[in-house]
Design a protein around this motif. Structure first.
Motif, PDB file in Angstrom:
ATOM      1  N   GLY A 150       0.809  -1.215   0.000  1.00  0.00           N
ATOM      2  CA  GLY A 150       0.000   0.000   0.000  1.00  0.00           C
ATOM      3  C   GLY A 150       0.837   1.257   0.000  1.00  0.00           C
ATOM      4  O   GLY A 150       0.527   2.232  -0.696  1.00  0.00           O
ATOM      5  N   GLU A 151       1.920   1.250   0.762  1.00  0.00           N
ATOM      6  CA  GLU A 151       2.796   2.430   0.834  1.00  0.00           C
ATOM      7  C   GLU A 151       3.466   2.715  -0.512  1.00  0.00           C
ATOM      8  O   GLU A 151       3.638   3.873  -0.894  1.00  0.00           O
ATOM      9  CB  GLU A 151       3.872   2.207   1.902  1.00  0.00           C
ATOM     10  CG  GLU A 151       3.357   2.162   3.331  1.00  0.00           C
ATOM     11  CD  GLU A 151       3.037   3.538   3.868  1.00  0.00           C
ATOM     12  OE1 GLU A 151       3.263   4.534   3.167  1.00  0.00           O
ATOM     13  OE2 GLU A 151       2.551   3.610   5.011  1.00  0.00           O
ATOM     14  N   LEU A 152       3.841   1.662  -1.224  1.00  0.00           N
ATOM     15  CA  LEU A 152       4.591   1.828  -2.475  1.00  0.00           C
ATOM     16  C   LEU A 152       3.710   1.977  -3.708  1.00  0.00           C
ATOM     17  O   LEU A 152       4.027   2.748  -4.620  1.00  0.00           O
ATOM     18  CB  LEU A 152       5.533   0.639  -2.685  1.00  0.00           C
ATOM     19  CG  LEU A 152       6.723   0.534  -1.738  1.00  0.00           C
ATOM     20  CD1 LEU A 152       7.452  -0.791  -1.952  1.00  0.00           C
ATOM     21  CD2 LEU A 152       7.679   1.705  -1.933  1.00  0.00           C
ATOM     22  N   PHE A 153       2.606   1.237  -3.758  1.00  0.00           N
ATOM     23  CA  PHE A 153       1.865   1.133  -5.010  1.00  0.00           C
ATOM     24  C   PHE A 153       0.447   1.693  -4.969  1.00  0.00           C
ATOM     25  O   PHE A 153      -0.216   1.747  -6.010  1.00  0.00           O
ATOM     26  CB  PHE A 153       1.812  -0.337  -5.454  1.00  0.00           C
ATOM     27  CG  PHE A 153       3.168  -0.952  -5.661  1.00  0.00           C
ATOM     28  CD1 PHE A 153       3.979  -0.538  -6.707  1.00  0.00           C
ATOM     29  CD2 PHE A 153       3.645  -1.920  -4.794  1.00  0.00           C
ATOM     30  CE1 PHE A 153       5.239  -1.094  -6.904  1.00  0.00           C
ATOM     31  CE2 PHE A 153       4.898  -2.492  -4.981  1.00  0.00           C
ATOM     32  CZ  PHE A 153       5.694  -2.074  -6.038  1.00  0.00           C
ATOM     33  N   VAL A 154      -0.026   2.084  -3.794  1.00  0.00           N
ATOM     34  CA  VAL A 154      -1.379   2.630  -3.691  1.00  0.00           C
ATOM     35  C   VAL A 154      -1.367   4.075  -3.205  1.00  0.00           C
ATOM     36  O   VAL A 154      -1.938   4.959  -3.849  1.00  0.00           O
ATOM     37  CB  VAL A 154      -2.260   1.761  -2.755  1.00  0.00           C
ATOM     38  CG1 VAL A 154      -3.657   2.376  -2.623  1.00  0.00           C
ATOM     39  CG2 VAL A 154      -2.365   0.343  -3.294  1.00  0.00           C
TER      40      VAL A 154
END
Length: 206
Positions: A39-43
């Motif tokens: 979530g931190e990287l891709f959302v």
């Protein structure tokens, strides 16, 4: 079902759906174990610095989403100062065993899929629909609204990435005016899927 702009409160639900379909539409807990880091990287970058983001919601449940960016720069500026801290947490074991995550991220860098020229197609997107809600036209509704939003913002073109294996998605893109721009066989998915997969980039003028 209603379509509405994606909000900060949707981060957890979108991450859950995105992480649950990361393995070519299927859950891949061994591929990238940490839903939080995913979530931190891709959302989060798209939700906080993207444009024209939408969710499909029914009785309080997110059944699908589309996250996009009108250009790469806002996402890059968001991620650059955060990546070192996230990698440090990863190496310290805060997201579980580091190796599967590092392997996935390294393969992303080594086996990048084809891209269309950003000067012609500056916008891009990610879209997913909960498997239990597929076949109801949710993806088409999300993508239609997204394209209209881009037009209103004066964006000249959009591109997206998919794989030859995703026949349903390719049919949807073609029905909404996208065309195949380039394709390339990639070994990226081989350790996870058992064989190389053909990566494609599709484009649409706006």
């Amino acid at each position: 079902m209603v379509l509405r702009p994606a909000e900060e409160k949707d981060l957890s639900a979108i991450t859950r759906l995105s992480h649950g379909t990361l393995l070519l539409g299927r859950a891949g807990p061994l591929v990238f174990p940490s839903r939080e880091l995913w979530g931190e990287l891709f959302v989060a970058p798209y939700l906080r610095r993207g444009c024209c983001n939408r969710v499909a919601e029914e009785e309080g449940e997110i059944l699908g989403y589309i996250l996009g960016a009108c250009s790469d720069l806002p996402l890059t500026l968001y991620l650059l100062p955060r990546v070192p801290f996230l990698l440090l947490k990863l190496l310290l074991g805060r997201y579980g065993p580091p190796l599967p995550h590092l392997r996935y991220l390294l393969r992303l860098l080594l086996y990048r899929g084809p891209k269309a020229p950003k000067r012609l197609y500056p916008a891009h997107l990610h879209i997913a629909v909960d498997p239990k809600a597929q076949g109801r036209g949710i993806g088409k509704a999300l993508l239609t609204e997204f394209l209209e939003c881009l037009k209103e913002k004066g964006v000249r073109g959009v591109q997206l990435s998919t794989t030859r294996a995703n026949a349903a998605a390719r049919k949807l893109y073609q029905s909404l005016g996208f065309r195949l721009y380039a394709k390339r066989a990639s070994p990226f998915w081989a350790p996870y899927h058992g064989h190389p997969v053909v990566h494609e980039v599709w484009v649409r003028d706006l």
